[in-house]
Scaffold this active site. Structure first.
Site, PDB file in Angstrom:
ATOM      1  N   GLY A 232      -2.005 -30.021  21.088  1.00 27.25           N
ATOM      2  CA  GLY A 232      -2.233 -29.278  19.851  1.00 27.25           C
ATOM      3  C   GLY A 232      -2.531 -27.819  20.142  1.00 27.25           C
ATOM      4  O   GLY A 232      -2.103 -27.276  21.163  1.00 27.25           O
ATOM      5  N   SER A 233      -3.288 -27.198  19.263  1.00 29.98           N
ATOM      6  CA  SER A 233      -3.558 -25.765  19.373  1.00 29.98           C
ATOM      7  C   SER A 233      -4.603 -25.477  20.441  1.00 29.98           C
ATOM      8  O   SER A 233      -5.441 -26.330  20.770  1.00 29.98           O
ATOM      9  CB  SER A 233      -4.050 -25.214  18.032  1.00 29.98           C
ATOM     10  OG  SER A 233      -5.370 -25.661  17.769  1.00 29.98           O
ATOM     11  N   VAL A 236      -8.331 -25.766  18.999  1.00 33.03           N
ATOM     12  CA  VAL A 236      -8.890 -27.125  18.990  1.00 33.03           C
ATOM     13  C   VAL A 236      -9.036 -27.640  20.417  1.00 33.03           C
ATOM     14  O   VAL A 236     -10.012 -28.314  20.758  1.00 33.03           O
ATOM     15  CB  VAL A 236      -8.018 -28.070  18.137  1.00 33.03           C
ATOM     16  CG1 VAL A 236      -8.582 -29.492  18.157  1.00 33.03           C
ATOM     17  CG2 VAL A 236      -7.924 -27.559  16.710  1.00 33.03           C
ATOM     18  N   GLY A 237      -8.067 -27.301  21.269  1.00 32.41           N
ATOM     19  CA  GLY A 237      -8.132 -27.717  22.670  1.00 32.41           C
ATOM     20  C   GLY A 237      -9.380 -27.229  23.373  1.00 32.41           C
ATOM     21  O   GLY A 237      -9.980 -27.942  24.190  1.00 32.41           O
ATOM     22  N   GLU A 254      -2.480 -30.234  26.509  1.00 31.18           N
ATOM     23  CA  GLU A 254      -1.154 -29.631  26.365  1.00 31.18           C
ATOM     24  C   GLU A 254      -1.201 -28.786  25.094  1.00 31.18           C
ATOM     25  O   GLU A 254      -1.148 -29.306  23.982  1.00 31.18           O
ATOM     26  CB  GLU A 254      -0.084 -30.724  26.273  1.00 31.18           C
ATOM     27  CG  GLU A 254       0.007 -31.617  27.494  1.00 31.18           C
ATOM     28  CD  GLU A 254       0.534 -30.891  28.723  1.00 31.18           C
ATOM     29  OE1 GLU A 254       1.135 -29.808  28.579  1.00 31.18           O
ATOM     30  OE2 GLU A 254       0.338 -31.405  29.835  1.00 31.18           O
ATOM     31  N   CYS A 288       5.873 -25.895  20.809  1.00 30.53           N
ATOM     32  CA  CYS A 288       4.972 -25.122  21.666  1.00 30.53           C
ATOM     33  C   CYS A 288       5.721 -24.272  22.681  1.00 30.53           C
ATOM     34  O   CYS A 288       5.235 -23.224  23.107  1.00 30.53           O
ATOM     35  CB  CYS A 288       3.995 -26.059  22.380  1.00 30.53           C
ATOM     36  SG  CYS A 288       4.797 -27.358  23.357  1.00 30.53           S
TER      37      CYS A 288
END
Length: 486
Positions: A232-233, A236-237, A254, A288
Site C-alpha cells: 500500500g502507501s 500507511v506503511g 511493498e 506502484c
C-alpha cells in the site's frame, strides 16, 4: 454479474463463512457505474482475534504435513483459476474498474505466482555447519514463522493477495488476510473460496473484511502473527512498520513509487513512446511501478513529445467491460478528486497541459503535462492516476540526478541503443528494480521484487519468500562430552 458478489460477501474464519458482527457495513461499489455489488457487515476486533487463533491452531499440523502433500493444494488452486478465469475476470472488471486487458494481465501473473508456490513448498533446506568444538554438530533448520498477517491493496487485489498468501501457506504457515475495503471480494473472500475448493484445511487461511475505524491497530498488534506483509502507501506503511517494531514483529513492506522512464539521446523513439505510454497509463496509472515521470534528452525531446502526445490522444477512456477501453475508472471519487487536484496544482505552478483530460465521475481521462518547475513537490511524489509529467534533460548526469531526486526508489526504465550504457545508467539509480529498453511495470515470480527508500522494506518472490515467511533455527548436537569451566 458474477455470483461471487452475493455468495462471498461474508467473513471467512476457521473454515466457516459467517457474517461479521460489527455495527455497520462496507458497501462494495462498481467504480464505473456505482452499482452496488455487495454489502459486507464488518469484522470486529473479536473476529480478528478468532481468525488469528484459528490460524494458530491449524498451523502446527499444516507445518508437519509432508510438503509434497501441501504442494497438491496449490496445483489444484492453479487449475481452479484456469477453469474460472472468465468469472474472475468479470469480477476484476466489476469491482475495481479494471479493463479486460488489465484483468488478463493480472490473471496471467496470478497463475505464474501459483505455479511458483507449487515449487516453493519444497524449497526450504537445512544446513549442517562446522563447529570449532570437537564432537559438535550444528544443524540449521528452515521453519515456518507460524502465522502471517497480509494486508492487500485495491489496484491488483487478486494478484497481490495471492502473492503473499500462497507462498506463506506453501512454506507451512497459517494466514489471516485483510483485503482493502474497496476490493473485499476479489482481494479477499474470492481468494479464500479458491483455497477452500482446492482442499486447504479449514482454519489455515482466514479473511476478515474490516476497517481501521472499527478495529484500530488490532490486526497488526495481535500477538499471534509474527510477520505482517503489507502492500500500500508509504504513509500507511510507515505506521505498520512502527507498530510491528514495537511488538517485535517482522514487516514486509511493498510501498509506493515515483518511477521514471528515461529516454537517452540514442533511443529508439517510437519504441520508447510505446513503453512510456503503457508504463504511465496501465490500469489508469494506479500502479506502484507506473512511470510518473518521463525524462527525455533534449536531443530527441521534440520528436518524442509529439509522438507521445499523439499516442495518448488515442487512448480510449470509458466502460471497462468494452474490450476497446484502455482507461477505465479510478477506484473511487476521492481518488478522482486527488488526480484532478494534481493537474490543477501543476497548472497553477506554471505547467503546460499538452493533453488535459476531463473528469466525469470516476472516469479520469489522461493528461500530459510539461514545464513543471524543477522544485515542484509533484515531481517527487507518487501520482496514482493517468497523469504524465514530461521532463527534458541535458545529458546523462542530469538524468541520473533527476531520477534520484525523489524519496521513492521502486522501479524505473531507461531506453538507449547501447545496452551496456543502459546497465551502467541503471546501476546509478537508487531503486530496487530497473529495466533497460522496456517499461517500468514488471513482476516475475522468481526475481526479487521490492524497493529502496520510501518504497519499502524487504523483498518478495523466489528465494526471498524464504526470508520473508520462514525463520532459521539452530539446533546443536554434542556427540561427545563438553568440558565446562566449573
Amino acid at each position: 454479474m458474477s455470483s461471487y458478489f452475493t455468495d462471498l460477501a461474508q467473513q471467512y474464519i476457521d473454515g466457516e463463512w459467517r457474517p461479521g458482527t460489527g455495527s455497520w457495513d462496507i458497501i462494495d461499489f462498481n467504480p464505473y457505474d456505482n452499482e452496488k455489488l455487495a454489502s459486507v457487515t464488518i469484522a470486529t476486533a473479536d473476529e480478528v482475534d478468532a481468525a488469528y487463533r484459528a490460524a494458530e491452531r491449524a498451523q502446527k499440523q499444516w507445518a508437519a504435513t509432508n510438503p509434497y502433500a501441501r504442494r497438491a493444494v496449490f496445483e489444484k488452486a492453479l487449475r481452479l483459476v484456469e477453469e474460472r478465469e472468465e468469472e474472475i475476470s468479470e469480477a476484476i472488471v466489476a469491482e475495481l474498474g479494471g479493463t479486460r486487458l488489465k484483468a488478463a494481465f493480472e490473471l496471467h501473473l496470478a497463475k505464474e505466482f501459483l505455479r511458483e508456490a507449487v515449487h516453493l513448498a519444497l524449497r526450504p533446506e537445512g544446513r549442517i555447519i562446522p563447529s570449532p568444538v570437537d564432537g559438535k554438530e550444528n544443524r540449521v533448520y528452515r521453519v515456518p514463522v507460524g502465522v502471517v498477517g497480509v494486508i492487500s491493496p485495491f489496484n491488483f487485489p487478486f494478484l497481490l493477495s495471492l502473492k503473499s498468501v500462497a507462498p506463506a501457506l506453501a512454506l507451512g504457515n497459517g494466514v489471516v488476510l485483510k483485503p482493502h475495503q474497496n476490493t473485499p471480494i476479489v482481494g479477499g473472500t474470492l481468494v479464500a473460496k479458491l483455497f477452500e475448493d482446492a482442499g486447504l484445511p479449514g482454519g489455515l487461511l482466514n479473511v476478515v473484511v474490516t476497517d481501521i475505524a472499527e478495529i484500530g491497530d488490532a490486526f497488526i498488534e495481535h500477538p499471534v502473527p509474527k510477520v505482517i506483509s503489507f502492500t500500500g502507501s508509504d504513509k500507511v506503511g510507515r505506521h505498520v512498520a512502527t507498530v510491528c517494531a514495537a511488538h517485535f514483529k517482522r514487516s514486509i513492506l511493498e510501498l509506493g513509487g515515483n518511477s521514471a522512464l528515461v529516454v537517452l539521446d540514442d533511443a529508439d523513439v517510437d519504441y520508447a513512446v510505446d513503453a512510456a505510454v503503457f508504463s504511465r497509463y496501465v490500469h489508469q496509472g494506479q500502479v506502484c511501478m507506473a512511470a510518473n515521470r518521463v525524462l527525455v534528452d533534449r536531443a530527441v525531446a521534440d520528436e518524442f513529445t509529439e509522438k507521445f502526445v499523439a499516442k495518448v490522444r488515442t487512448l480510449r477512456t470509458g466502460d471497462p467491460r468494452d474490450p476497446s477501453t484502455v482507461i477505465g475508472p479510478v477506484i473511487n471519487s476521492s481518488q478522482a478528486d486527488a488526480v484532478s487536484g494534481v493537474v490543477e496544482q501543476a497548472l497553477a505552478e506554471g505547467a503546460t497541459a499538452l493533453v488535459h483530460g476531463t473528469v466525469t465521475d470516476n472516469l479520469v481521462e489522461p493528461s500530459v503535462l510539461t514545464g513543471l518547475p524543477a522544485d515542484s513537490a509533484l515531481l517527487r511524489q507518487e501520482v496514482f492516476g493517468p497523469v504524465a509529467f514530461l521532463v527534458p534533460f541535458d545529458g546523462e548526469e542530469e538524468a541520473v540526478r533527476l531520477v534520484n531526486d525523489t524519496p521513492y526508489g521502486l522501479s524505473g526504465a531507461v531506453h538507449t541503443a547501447d545496452v551496456e550504457r543502459g546497465v551502467n545508467f541503471a546501476k546509478r539509480i537508487d531503486t530496487g528494480m530497473f529495466h533497460v529498453n522496456d517499461g517500468t511495470v514488471h513482476d516475475e515470480p522468481i526475481v526479487p521484487f521490492g524497493g529502496e527508500k520510501h518504497s519499502g522494506i524487504g523483498r518478495l518472490n523466489g528465494d526471498t519468500m524464504l526470508d520473508a515467511f520462514t525463520t532459521q533455527k539452530w539446533i546443536s548436537v554434542q556427540h561427545g562430552r563438553s568440558g565446562f569451566p566449573f
